[in-house]
Design an enzyme around this catalytic site. Structure first.
Site, mmCIF file in Angstrom:
data_model
loop_
_atom_site.group_PDB
_atom_site.id
_atom_site.type_symbol
_atom_site.label_atom_id
_atom_site.label_comp_id
_atom_site.label_asym_id
_atom_site.label_seq_id
_atom_site.Cartn_x
_atom_site.Cartn_y
_atom_site.Cartn_z
ATOM 1 N N ASP A 65 13.403 -8.754 -19.331
ATOM 2 C CA ASP A 65 14.282 -9.775 -18.742
ATOM 3 C C ASP A 65 13.810 -10.291 -17.383
ATOM 4 O OD1 ASP A 65 14.828 -7.643 -17.128
ATOM 5 O OD2 ASP A 65 16.967 -7.527 -17.607
ATOM 6 N N ASP A 141 1.384 -1.602 4.903
ATOM 7 C CA ASP A 141 0.155 -1.245 5.635
ATOM 8 C C ASP A 141 -0.763 -0.353 4.793
ATOM 9 O OD1 ASP A 141 1.814 1.007 5.959
ATOM 10 O OD2 ASP A 141 1.708 1.004 8.153
ATOM 11 N N HIS A 145 -4.394 -1.412 3.681
ATOM 12 C CA HIS A 145 -5.464 -0.461 4.033
ATOM 13 C C HIS A 145 -6.392 -0.267 2.833
ATOM 14 C CE1 HIS A 145 -6.925 3.472 5.931
ATOM 15 N NE2 HIS A 145 -7.275 3.636 4.665
ATOM 16 N N GLU A 146 -5.809 -0.005 1.653
ATOM 17 C CA GLU A 146 -6.644 0.257 0.467
ATOM 18 C C GLU A 146 -7.437 -0.985 0.066
ATOM 19 O OE1 GLU A 146 -7.079 3.204 -0.041
ATOM 20 O OE2 GLU A 146 -5.284 3.987 0.904
ATOM 21 N N ASP A 201 8.474 8.984 11.976
ATOM 22 C CA ASP A 201 7.125 9.545 11.935
ATOM 23 C C ASP A 201 6.232 8.702 11.028
ATOM 24 O OD1 ASP A 201 8.236 10.226 9.536
ATOM 25 O OD2 ASP A 201 7.415 12.251 9.512
HETATM 26 N N1 ASN Z 1 -5.788 7.196 1.201
HETATM 27 C C1 ASN Z 1 -7.121 7.586 1.567
HETATM 28 C C2 ASN Z 1 -7.780 6.445 2.308
HETATM 29 O O1 ASN Z 1 -7.699 5.306 1.908
HETATM 30 C C3 ASN Z 1 -7.910 7.941 0.379
HETATM 31 C C4 ASN Z 1 -9.243 8.379 0.814
HETATM 32 O O2 ASN Z 1 -9.404 9.458 1.324
HETATM 33 N N2 ASN Z 1 -10.237 7.525 0.684
HETATM 34 O O3 ASN Z 1 -8.400 6.683 3.296
HETATM 35 ZN ZN ZN Z 2 -8.721 4.820 3.928
#
Ligand code: ASN
Ligand code: ZN
Length: 314
Positions: A65, A141, A145-146, A201
């Site tokens: 849906d 974030d 980041h990834e 945190d």
């Molecule tokens: N979450 C971690 C990072 O992006 C995974 C890793 O160790 N590469 O740094």
């Molecule tokens: Zn990383």
């Protein structure tokens, strides 16, 4: 037609409601965004589930849906779109390869998995164990980041060890926070998904790296072994130093987040290489600021001062 762009709604990890770009087909809707500029060359944003296993990419998510209730999936999809938009609109980059490559994400990776990663091909998110982390796609974030790891891999190619690895981590933290664009005086990382039971945190702090066990100056640099146990020479540890340099730069009066982002991005994509060290990042960001704003600009001066304040160059 057998499929077409549609607009759904979804609930995110933190319980918020958002609009989602989806793809209608005869049987329902796919969690697939075909509205971005990347689609002119076939690029899409697609979100899959590993169903608590580890096979990737898993199954493309569908819904009958177009009202989406898989919270981890909703945020992975929505935040991948936000990250794509930031890179495209603010930095002129069309996906991680700058050629409009499809952005794939998989949620529900394994069980109680307290991490997220770029695997060289796609983003992967655990749901966390519920105490240390909630679903990691719930933080913009973290998602940015990834995806920035993918950008770095296709540009500077910073190797994931020692100083180049700490720079790799730091560029992901910097772009992660810039994409998130919160009014966060501490410049925290991962605060939206870290310890759901504890307010305030985070995973890391760019303003005060020491708060999470990271150095914030070269006189605190940690020489760790280049092993998994040593975090590959402290890539998530010594990243506190370039993170603090960026924080000092971006909080200099007269410096805007947009301009700081353009400078760091230009350094990453035009000047840095696989084995660049902190001093090379200092020189690259000064050169990028000089290119964009002039050698005697406030920006170029503030970049040099920011690195000097963490013990990199003078
Ligand atoms: N979450 C971690 C990072 O992006 C995974 C890793 O160790 N590469 O740094
Ligand atoms: Zn990383």
């Amino acid at each position: 037609v057998n499929h077409a762009a549609a607009t759904g709604t979804g609930t995110g990890v933190l319980g918020d409601t958002k609009t989602l770009n989806t793809d209608s087909y005869s049987g329902g809707y796919y969690l697939r965004d075909i509205t971005k500029p990347m689609y002119s060359t076939g690029g899409k944003i697609e979100t899959y589930t590993a169903n608590y296993g580890t096979a990737l990419p898993g199954t493309l998510l569908t819904d009958a849906d177009n009202v989406w209730t898989d919270r981890a999936a909703v945020d992975a999809h929505y935040y991948a779109g936000k990250t794509y938009d930031f890179y495209y609109n603010k930095l002129g980059r069309n996906s991680f390869d700058n050629r409009g490559a499809t952005l794939k994400s998989t949620v529900h990776y394994s069980r109680n998995y307290n991490n997220a990663f770029w695997n060289g091909t796609q983003m992967v998110y655990g749901d966390g164990d519920g105490s240390q982390f909630t679903s990691l796609s719930g933080a913009l974030d973290v998602v940015a980041h990834e995806i920035t790891h993918a950008v770095t891999e296709r540009t500077a190619g910073l190797v994931y060890e020692n100083q180049p690895g700490a720079l790799n981590e730091s560029f992901s933290d910097v772009l992660g926070n810039l994409v998130e664009n919160k009014n966060d005086p501490k410049w925290l990382l991962g605060e939206d998904v870290t310890t759901p039971g504890i307010a305030g945190d985070a995973l890391r702090s760019m303003s005060n790296p020491n708060e999470y066990g990271q150095p914030g100056h070269m006189n605190e640099y940690q020489n760790l072994p280049n092993t998994r146990e040593g975090d590959w020479g402290g890539v998530h540890i010594n990243s506190g130093i370039p993170n603090k340099a960026f924080y000092n730069f971006v909080t200099t009066p007269g410096i805007t987040k947009d301009n700081a982002g353009k400078i760091w991005y230009r350094a990453l994509t035009q000047y840095l290489t696989s084995y660049s060290q902190f001093i090379d990042a200092r020189n690259a960001t000064i050169q990028a600021a000089t290119d964009l704003f002039g050698a005697n600009s406030l920006e170029a001066t503030a970049v040099a001062n920011a690195w000097a304040s963490v013990g990199v160059g003078s």
